[in-house]
Design an enzyme around this catalytic site. Structure first.
Site, PDB file in Angstrom:
ATOM      1  CB  CYS A 164      -0.938  -0.013   1.192  1.00  0.00           C
ATOM      2  SG  CYS A 164      -1.924  -1.527   1.265  1.00  0.00           S
ATOM      3  CG  HIS A 297      -1.935   3.953   5.630  1.00  0.00           C
ATOM      4  ND1 HIS A 297      -1.892   3.986   4.250  1.00  0.00           N
ATOM      5  CD2 HIS A 297      -2.089   2.650   5.972  1.00  0.00           C
ATOM      6  CE1 HIS A 297      -2.006   2.755   3.776  1.00  0.00           C
ATOM      7  NE2 HIS A 297      -2.126   1.925   4.806  1.00  0.00           N
ATOM      8  CG  HIS A 332      -6.532   0.554   1.513  1.00  0.00           C
ATOM      9  ND1 HIS A 332      -5.597   1.066   0.637  1.00  0.00           N
ATOM     10  CD2 HIS A 332      -5.822  -0.041   2.508  1.00  0.00           C
ATOM     11  CE1 HIS A 332      -4.392   0.792   1.082  1.00  0.00           C
ATOM     12  NE2 HIS A 332      -4.500   0.126   2.227  1.00  0.00           N
TER      13      HIS A 332
END
Length: 403
Positions: A164, A297, A332
């Protein structure tokens, strides 16, 4: 002294739409792009909400001037092409053809969304010839090559896959190449498309929320997945000024570290996130109090939000700058998350606004701090921090500053 690296162009497609104006419009009214599934085909489709881009592959192809139907392009490649097209709407493509530049793309899922549709045929002893062209699409570099070939470019190419944090690392690599004098310009970013493989995989880890996610909330129940692609044009400051470019921001600091703690979970005390943010701020020659906004995040998973929250609290104290996770807007987006949220950070700084952390209700027991839960405008800021923390403890923090 190495030249400063500046951002002079952006291209983006997400569940909020295509282009920065579409993103800004929905960010400003706190409208999420996370919604019930309409395109991804899965036995679980009806169970989840996703940050799904509301364009079919045929619609994406048509917008790019490609033939519709079985055209050999994966959804990942189509999203990357769309983001590049948006970037080129504000950047003359000849600028990228006149002299060498770098194209640093990021990806984690490759063409899995196509491969899983034809898997049974591929493993059959009677594989249909029409599917042979998709054999190589699992390679994460497939979308990288598609972009440069489609637009007739010949850059120095690299494809990064660090979970990620992938597209945040692509920005770092591009900046380093510019600082080392290898190129004057670099297009950096990444993209990922939704797939059954991704949804089922994260669901098996029991960290997917079937309702809109709630980052930094005591009652958070996991993430929402999404798909997106985005690119930033980085240039040396002198090259940008020589051509009279509009400088959006300076990439003034960056850092990447690794927890080396666990395959998926961050270090519980947040030491990896703390070290990364601290190093990025130090590189920018700033103090923590100089940061005006943190795009966290913030995945809404149990482990991540505790670790990142503790790290923010440790570095900035119990009264940190406004921080929020923008994942409730887009889901996400995996490899794309870093560049999408970097672009959101740029939009926040340029518009002097704090983007809200949607769905927040209850303070976490482990933290003394809470995210910004409402849009705030006319908040003057000079520097913003964007965090991306991936599986395997791959941490990246980026600092952007007004020029």
């Amino acid at each position: 002294m190495a030249e400063r690296v500046v951002v002079t162009g952006i291209g983006i497609i997400s569940a909020l739409g295509t282009g920065k104006d579409a993103q800004l419009a929905l960010l400003r009214i706190s409208q999420s792009g996370v919604k019930p599934v309409s395109i991804l085909r899965s036995v679980h489709s009806s169970e989840f909400v996703l940050g799904e881009i509301s364009m079919t592959n045929d619609e994406l192809s048509e917008s790019l001037g490609l033939p519709t139907g079985d055209n050999g392009y994966t959804r990942t490649a189509l999203l990357s092409l769309a983001a590049m097209k948006d970037l080129l709407d504000s950047v003359d493509i000849e600028l990228l053809r006149r002299e060498p530049f770098a194209f640093i793309n990021a990806n984690t899922v490759g063409g899995m969304s196509k491969m899983e549709d034809i898997y049974l045929d591929v493993i059959s002893t009677h594989t249909e010839e029409k599917n042979i062209k998709y054999i190589d699409t699992l390679d994460c570099a497939e979308s990288t090559e598609r972009v440069v070939n489609h637009y007739g470019l010949k850059p120095l190419m690299a494809t990064i896959s660090t979970a990620c944090s992938s597209s945040s690392n692509s920005l770092i690599l591009g900046a380093r190449m510019i600082k080392q004098g290898m190129v004057k310009r670099a297009v950096c970013g990444g993209g990922d498309a939704l797939s059954r493989f991704t949804l089922n995989g994260f669901n098996s880890l029991k960290n997917v929320d079937k309702h809109p996610c709630k980052p930094f909330d005591q009652n958070r129940a996991g993430l929402n997945l999404g798909e997106a692609a985005g690119f930033c044009l980085l240039e040396s400051e002198s090259a940008a000024k020589d051509r009279g470019a509009n400088i959006i921001a300076v990439l003034s600091g960056y850092a990447n570290t690794n927890d080396a703690y666990h395959a998926t979970a961050p270090s519980p005390d947040g030491s990896g996130a703390y070290n990364t943010m601290q190093q990025a701020i130090q590189m920018a020659k700033l103090q923590p109090y100089d940061i005006g906004y943190i795009n966290a995040h913030g995945t809404a998973t149990q482990n991540n939000d505790v670790a990142e929250g503790l790290a923010i609290q440790r570095l900035f104290g119990k009264q940190p700058p406004p921080f929020s996770s923008t994942k409730p807007f887009t889901g996400h987006t995996l490899a794309a998350a870093g560049v999408i949220e970097a672009i959101f950070s740029l939009l926040a700084m340029d518009g002097n606004m704090i983007i809200p952390n949607l769905n927040f209700e209850t303070q976490m027991e482990e933290l003394d701090i809470v995210p910004a839960s409402a849009l705030k405008e006319q908040v003057l800021m000079q520097h913003v921090l964007s965090n991306s923390f991936g599986f395997g403890g791959s941490n990246v923090s980026l600092v952007f500053s007004k020029s």
